[in-house]
Motif scaffolding. Structure first.
Motif, short mmCIF file in Angstrom:
data_model
loop_
_atom_site.label_atom_id
_atom_site.label_comp_id
_atom_site.label_asym_id
_atom_site.label_seq_id
_atom_site.Cartn_x
_atom_site.Cartn_y
_atom_site.Cartn_z
N TYR A 137 38.06 77.71 5.85
CA TYR A 137 38.20 77.25 7.24
C TYR A 137 39.33 78.02 7.91
O TYR A 137 40.35 78.29 7.28
N ASP A 138 39.16 78.33 9.19
CA ASP A 138 40.23 79.00 9.93
C ASP A 138 41.32 77.99 10.27
O ASP A 138 41.24 76.82 9.90
N LYS A 139 42.35 78.43 10.99
CA LYS A 139 43.49 77.56 11.29
C LYS A 139 43.10 76.37 12.17
O LYS A 139 43.78 75.36 12.19
N ASP A 140 41.97 76.49 12.87
CA ASP A 140 41.48 75.39 13.71
C ASP A 140 40.52 74.47 12.94
O ASP A 140 39.90 73.60 13.51
N LYS A 141 40.39 74.72 11.63
CA LYS A 141 39.57 73.94 10.70
C LYS A 141 38.07 74.08 10.94
O LYS A 141 37.28 73.17 10.64
N ASN A 142 37.66 75.24 11.47
CA ASN A 142 36.24 75.56 11.60
C ASN A 142 35.80 76.38 10.40
O ASN A 142 36.50 77.31 10.00
N LEU A 143 34.64 76.04 9.84
CA LEU A 143 34.12 76.76 8.70
C LEU A 143 33.73 78.17 9.12
O LEU A 143 32.95 78.35 10.05
N ILE A 144 34.30 79.18 8.42
CA ILE A 144 33.94 80.55 8.76
C ILE A 144 33.32 81.30 7.59
O ILE A 144 32.62 82.29 7.81
N PHE A 145 33.56 80.85 6.35
CA PHE A 145 32.95 81.47 5.18
C PHE A 145 32.56 80.38 4.19
O PHE A 145 33.27 79.39 4.04
#
Length: 165
Positions: A137-145
């Motif tokens: 998850y990125d710093k905004d807590k969105n799944l990216i991988f």
């Protein structure tokens, strides 16, 4: 003799390339069912009894694994390496008691953060059906991988680096 060696080296290289492509296709297919919602874990208790808070300004790697999973055991050293440099939380699914997991970690000399998901409830919320599963998850807590199955240390480091951009 040299020609035979060259031939075998080419065959082995081709085999490794095909297997890598095949493994990535399977991972992509298995990852399609995962929960893609933003990360919302709260009130996290580790097997040590400590409370764990997700970092608000850094990417997070969630690694869902099990003691009984052979691939998870092979990948555990990769997770240990990442946990020394990045925000990593692991979730041990149906792997026994906290003491069982702590004994395995101590025996293997691993120190990464572990949540005991003894019932599989957390894993089911992520819609995980195959172990290991790694979510970044990125710093905004969105799944990216997301990865299902074994992932190399360099692959994980590169994904965490990308997540931090």
């Amino acid at each position: 003799m040299k020609e035979k060696i060259k031939h075998y080296i080419k065959e082995i290289a081709l085999f490794l390339i095909v297997m890598t492509i095949f493994a990535n296709i399977i991972s992509l297919y298995k990852s399609s069912d995962l929960n893609k919602n933003p990360l919302t874990l709260t009130n996290i208790s580790l097997i040590t009894g400590e409370k764990y808070a997700l970092s608000q300004d850094k990417p997070t790697l969630i690694h869902i694994w099990a003691i009984w999973c052979p691939t998870c055991k092979v990948e555990a050293s990769n997770i240990q390496t990442l946990s020394e440099h990045y925000n990593v939380l692991t979730i041990a699914v149906k792997s026994g008691s906290n003491d069982d997991i702590q004994s395995w970690l101590k025996e293997s000399e691993y120190t990464f953060n572990v949540v005991n998901d003894s019932s599989g409830f957390i894993a089911s919320n992520f819609q995980v059906g195959v172990y290991p599963t790694t979510l970044i998850y990125d710093k905004d807590k969105n799944l990216i991988f997301s990865d299902v199955g074994y992932t190399s240390t360099i692959g994980l480091v590169l994904r965490m680096w990308w997540a931090g951009l």
